[in-house]
Design an enzyme around this catalytic site. Structure first.
Site, PDB file in Angstrom:
ATOM      1  N   GLY A 281       0.307  -9.043   0.059  1.00 48.32           N
ATOM      2  CA  GLY A 281      -0.894  -9.614   0.657  1.00 48.32           C
ATOM      3  C   GLY A 281      -2.012  -9.632  -0.382  1.00 48.32           C
TER       4      GLY A 281
ATOM      5  N   HIS B 293      -2.237   2.061  -0.661  1.00 49.66           N
ATOM      6  CA  HIS B 293      -3.399   1.530   0.053  1.00 49.66           C
ATOM      7  C   HIS B 293      -4.451   2.604   0.304  1.00 49.66           C
ATOM      8  CE1 HIS B 293      -5.919   0.061   3.305  1.00 49.66           C
ATOM      9  NE2 HIS B 293      -5.559  -1.158   2.932  1.00 49.66           N
TER      10      HIS B 293
ATOM     11  N   LEU C  60       4.489  -2.893   0.673  1.00 49.84           N
ATOM     12  CA  LEU C  60       5.747  -3.501   1.112  1.00 49.84           C
ATOM     13  C   LEU C  60       5.747  -5.017   1.026  1.00 49.84           C
ATOM     14  CD1 LEU C  60       6.521  -1.163   4.099  1.00 49.84           C
ATOM     15  CD2 LEU C  60       7.839  -1.375   1.989  1.00 49.84           C
ATOM     16  N   ALA C  61       4.567  -5.616   1.054  1.00 44.13           N
ATOM     17  CA  ALA C  61       4.506  -7.080   0.977  1.00 44.13           C
ATOM     18  C   ALA C  61       3.268  -7.464   0.174  1.00 44.13           C
ATOM     19  CB  ALA C  61       4.467  -7.693   2.376  1.00 44.13           C
TER      20      ALA C  61
END
Lengths: 121, 121
Positions: B78, B12, B75-76
């Site tokens: 989105g 990110h 981690l996820a």
């Protein structure tokens, strides 16, 4: 008195429901391994989703936990890990002086995380 | 012709330098295990830090890679994983039609990631 342990997996949170469900699903996978050690294992989100970290800590206290561990579910220690999550924990610790609330390190650099990435390749 | 493989770890990015350095450090840890398979292994950041994912893909192409794998280091899944990273890859693939650019799944729910969390406790 034996401590009653709770675990809060504190993720960032997303506008996308599926992303948050993934964190919830991961919490369940984690719970399957940790059920003997932690009475109460729940996900929580810093922003954009519910339950909040505050709410999940309060729910663990309401469930009778006396020893709550918060896992910052972040890959690197940016502002969220260094400031936001510690501030929430400090505030909830003041609100619940009779329980112990502590954070683990965030995921960071580890052999296990390296293996997790290698498995993707 | 044997493909020359490159790996871009796409994180990110943070306003905090130390957080980005952690990703760079993790890339080096990863490189120590993957050096035989990937000629070029570099970090990249979606926002708030440099090099960008675009720049790291272009650098891999400039270094002679013909087969570039982007790992969404999230981690996820989105919006960043579902939209932003795929859009960048699609755009760079158009800019470099002679190389193959593909993404792995993001970290998500895995046994190895579960172990990484359990090691924190």
């Amino acid at each position: 008195m034996t401590p009653i342990k709770g675990l809060v997996l504190a993720a960032h949170g997303s506008r996308l429901k599926a992303s948050n469900e993934e964190v919830t699903e991961f919490t369940q996978v984690l719970a399957s391994s940790l059920i003997d050690q932690y009475k109460h294992i729940v996900p929580a989100f810093l922003e954009l989703a519910k339950p909040s970290i505050e709410d999940s800590i309060d729910a663990a206290v309401a469930a009778g936990c006396t020893d709550i561990t918060v896992v910052p579910y972040f890959l690197a220690a940016g502002r969220h890990v260094r400031e936001d999550v510690p501030e929430i924990i400090e505030e909830r610790q003041k609100a619940h002086p009779h329980v112990t609330i502590q954070a683990t390190p965030h995921l960071g650099v580890s052999e296990a995380l390296k293996q997790a990435v290698i498995h993707l390749l």
